[in-house]
Write a protein that holds these residues in place. Sequence first.
Motif, short mmCIF file in Angstrom:
data_model
loop_
_atom_site.label_atom_id
_atom_site.label_comp_id
_atom_site.label_asym_id
_atom_site.label_seq_id
_atom_site.Cartn_x
_atom_site.Cartn_y
_atom_site.Cartn_z
N ARG A 93 -16.08 14.24 -6.77
CA ARG A 93 -14.87 14.43 -5.99
C ARG A 93 -13.70 13.68 -6.70
NH1 ARG A 93 -15.38 10.84 -0.23
NH2 ARG A 93 -16.98 12.41 -0.24
N THR A 94 -13.76 12.64 -7.51
CA THR A 94 -12.95 12.32 -8.73
C THR A 94 -12.61 13.11 -9.55
OG1 THR A 94 -13.83 10.03 -8.26
CG2 THR A 94 -12.28 10.10 -9.79
N ARG A 97 -7.29 19.07 -10.00
CA ARG A 97 -6.25 19.33 -9.20
C ARG A 97 -4.63 18.85 -9.62
NH1 ARG A 97 -9.59 18.41 -5.21
NH2 ARG A 97 -8.66 16.40 -4.46
N SER A 98 -4.72 17.61 -10.13
CA SER A 98 -3.51 16.87 -10.59
C SER A 98 -3.25 17.49 -12.00
CB SER A 98 -3.63 15.39 -10.83
OG SER A 98 -4.20 15.11 -12.29
N LYS A 114 -12.92 16.29 -9.28
CA LYS A 114 -12.04 17.67 -8.67
C LYS A 114 -10.54 16.95 -8.45
CE LYS A 114 -15.19 18.45 -5.74
NZ LYS A 114 -15.84 19.10 -4.63
N ALA A 115 -10.32 15.84 -8.10
CA ALA A 115 -9.20 15.52 -7.98
C ALA A 115 -8.11 15.55 -9.22
CB ALA A 115 -9.05 13.97 -7.14
N ASN A 116 -8.77 14.89 -10.16
CA ASN A 116 -8.16 15.05 -11.61
C ASN A 116 -7.99 16.28 -11.98
OD1 ASN A 116 -8.36 12.34 -11.73
ND2 ASN A 116 -10.26 12.34 -12.85
#
Lengths: 105, 134
Positions: A25-26, A32-33, A28-30
Amino acid sequence: MFGAFRATQPTMVGLLWKTPWKLSRTRKANVRSRLKKVDAVIEAVRASGMQCKSLVQALELPKEHEMPPKDKYTVFSRREQGYRKGIHKVPKWTRLTLRTNPKGF
Amino acid sequence: MLLNALPMRACAPARSALEFTRLFATATPSSEVSSTSSQPEPNTHFRITLRRSAISLPANIKGTLVALGIHRRMQTVYHRHTPDIAGKILRVKELVEVENVPESAVRTKLEQRIERKAPRGYIVARSKFGQLDI
């Protein structure tokens, strides 16, 4: 059983690096950023009013919010079953733009 | 003497003194520079900062950074709005951060270094050597 000499795969077989098959999850968040940061650069160049071929090509790329999750976290691979593999398997993937798929995929 | 100079730097100066030194030590660079006149100044330059290193990327990417005048991470350069600079930025778009800034926000390397400098924390009230500048 515990300690430095316990029998685990890394200690028994030597060099063994495992790459998880999908992103956490982390991570994937990176992803996106990072995509948003690249979008911001393209937007800044567009706002400057300059016209060039590379800008036309960059504006054809889908933006982060327009991309389906499949394209954000996986890439086309002709060798994989199902023709998709995790984007993190691509060398230097955090500094590459891998947003589009080949035609028909 | 270094030992004599140290306590001077460490001691907390008066508030007004700090602000006074800040006047010429650090002028904060603002991203959106609003001029005092009614109409805002038009953006004429790209402010380009290298955020990601180009280590182990292809030579053409590294060469593009050299062409932009960037040679280390977190370095900031300013370039006028031209199509060739726009193309170079887009070549390295994954590595840089770009902002459009007006002419007044453009800083040379030396000016950027002076702005980064911390205030000294003291002011020279008087000197027996007379009026020495800084």
